[in-house]
Design an enzyme around this catalytic site. Structure first.
Site, short mmCIF file in Angstrom:
data_model
loop_
_atom_site.label_atom_id
_atom_site.label_comp_id
_atom_site.label_asym_id
_atom_site.label_seq_id
_atom_site.Cartn_x
_atom_site.Cartn_y
_atom_site.Cartn_z
N ASN A 9 88.34 80.88 -7.50
CA ASN A 9 87.81 81.66 -6.42
C ASN A 9 88.82 82.08 -5.69
O ASN A 9 89.51 81.35 -4.95
CB ASN A 9 86.77 80.84 -5.67
N TRP A 10 89.25 83.54 -5.79
CA TRP A 10 90.43 84.19 -5.22
C TRP A 10 90.09 84.07 -3.64
O TRP A 10 90.74 84.63 -2.70
CB TRP A 10 90.79 85.29 -5.94
N LYS A 11 88.64 84.39 -3.53
CA LYS A 11 88.16 84.68 -1.87
C LYS A 11 88.85 85.99 -1.70
O LYS A 11 89.21 86.94 -2.58
CB LYS A 11 88.56 83.61 -0.76
N HIS A 92 78.06 80.62 -1.66
CA HIS A 92 79.14 79.84 -0.87
C HIS A 92 79.00 79.69 0.56
O HIS A 92 78.71 80.12 1.15
CB HIS A 92 80.54 80.81 -1.15
N GLU A 94 81.12 79.86 2.70
CA GLU A 94 81.78 80.67 3.80
C GLU A 94 80.60 81.95 4.08
O GLU A 94 80.44 82.43 5.06
CB GLU A 94 82.83 81.14 3.08
N GLU A 163 79.88 71.54 -3.63
CA GLU A 163 81.16 71.71 -2.64
C GLU A 163 80.87 71.26 -1.48
O GLU A 163 79.95 71.91 -0.38
CB GLU A 163 81.57 73.25 -2.38
N GLY A 169 89.04 73.87 1.56
CA GLY A 169 90.05 74.50 2.53
C GLY A 169 90.62 73.39 3.48
O GLY A 169 91.37 73.92 3.97
N SER A 209 89.28 71.44 -2.20
CA SER A 209 90.44 71.07 -2.11
C SER A 209 90.97 70.39 -3.56
O SER A 209 91.65 69.30 -3.32
CB SER A 209 90.63 70.14 -0.80
N GLY A 230 89.50 76.88 -5.06
CA GLY A 230 89.77 77.90 -4.00
C GLY A 230 91.30 78.15 -4.00
O GLY A 230 92.12 78.64 -4.79
N GLY A 231 91.89 77.51 -2.74
CA GLY A 231 93.33 77.61 -2.75
C GLY A 231 94.22 77.54 -3.78
O GLY A 231 95.09 78.42 -4.11
#
Ligand code: PEP
Length: 249
Positions: A9-11, A92, A94, A163, A169, A209, A230-231
């Protein structure tokens, strides 16, 4: 048997090394029963789909809860398909916390994704307070039950990404044993609220994470079918290492 997935997930980011270089590295992985999926921001879907070849699949990070019409700024499930996506991330945390997405809205999005033939990746997960109060099972069961408002008849498959919000994150990941306990609670909720075939067939991924350093405990003890990353997914080498741990624990 649930299938295995590792999803990047590049966001609202792009890999610093550039899309082509990234896809070249990630595409060199040996899928061996695991699907690689990259979820770029909307304008880059076609670029990723073109560069993805046969090894990678593409996901949207969101879609509208309508099929078309006067919804400025929205992107429909069919448009994602047209751009080369086969999957769509929905719910998600976010989107839920920053853009006010409710369980009811997410269920409508699931319905349009099913109708368009996209495979939804439904994100669920508790906040820290809910975990500390010992109410995780009930909280997640409510999220699973709310999703059942979408018509599952047209759904070939739904992927769940567990999640925990406190792990996204933050650099703080759940332990394998904690995830295993929660995955069992999610399967119990699937048994209660979704049509029978979904309890055993649904892939349950972990996200929060995940890094090459902490992935082994999650693979060994987590009872999961893959990861939503993600990151760490912005670095092709790290993403490949996470994938490698899944295929050879
Ligand atoms: C995510 O955004 O889905 C996620 C899991 O992010 P991170 O890996 O950075 O915690």
């Amino acid at each position: 048997m649930p299938r295995h997935y590792v999803i990047a997930n590049w966001k609202m980011n792009l890999p610093p090394e550039g899309i082509d270089a990234y896809l070249h590295v990630v595409g060199s992985g040996e899928p061996a029963g695991t699907s690689f999926i990259v979820a770029p921001p909307f304008p880059y879907l076609r670029d990723v789909a073109r560069g993805a070849g046969t090894v990678l699949d593409v996901a949207g990070q969101n879609c509208a809860d309508h099929q078309s019409g006067p919804f400025t700024g929205e992107v429909s499930a069919q448009m994602l398909l047209d751009a080369g996506a086969r999957y769509v991330i929905l719910g998600h945390s976010e989107r839920r916390s920053l853009y006010g997405e409710t369980d009811a809205l997410i269920a409508r999005k699931l319905a349009v994704a099913h109708a368009a033939g996209l495979v939804p990746v439904l994100c669920i997960g508790e906040d820290l307070r809910t975990r500390e109060m010992g109410q995780v099972a009930r909280f997640l069961a409510d999220q699973v039950r709310a999703a059942s408002a979408a018509d599952f008849e047209k759904a070939s498959e739904v992927i769940i990404a567990y999640e925990p919000i406190w792990a996204i994150g933050t650099g703080r990941n759940a332990s394998g044993l904690m995830v295993a306990e929660t995955v069992a609670q999610i399967r119990e909720a699937l048994r209660r609220f979704w049509p029978p075939r979904f309890e055993s067939e649904t892939s349950i991924l972990y996200g929060g994470s995940v890094t090459p350093e902490n992935v082994r405990d999650l693979v060994a003890h987590g009872h999961i079918d893959g990861f939503l990353v993600g990151g760490a997914s912005l670095d092709s080498g790290k993403f490949l290492a996470i994938y490698g741990s899944l295929s050879s624990p």
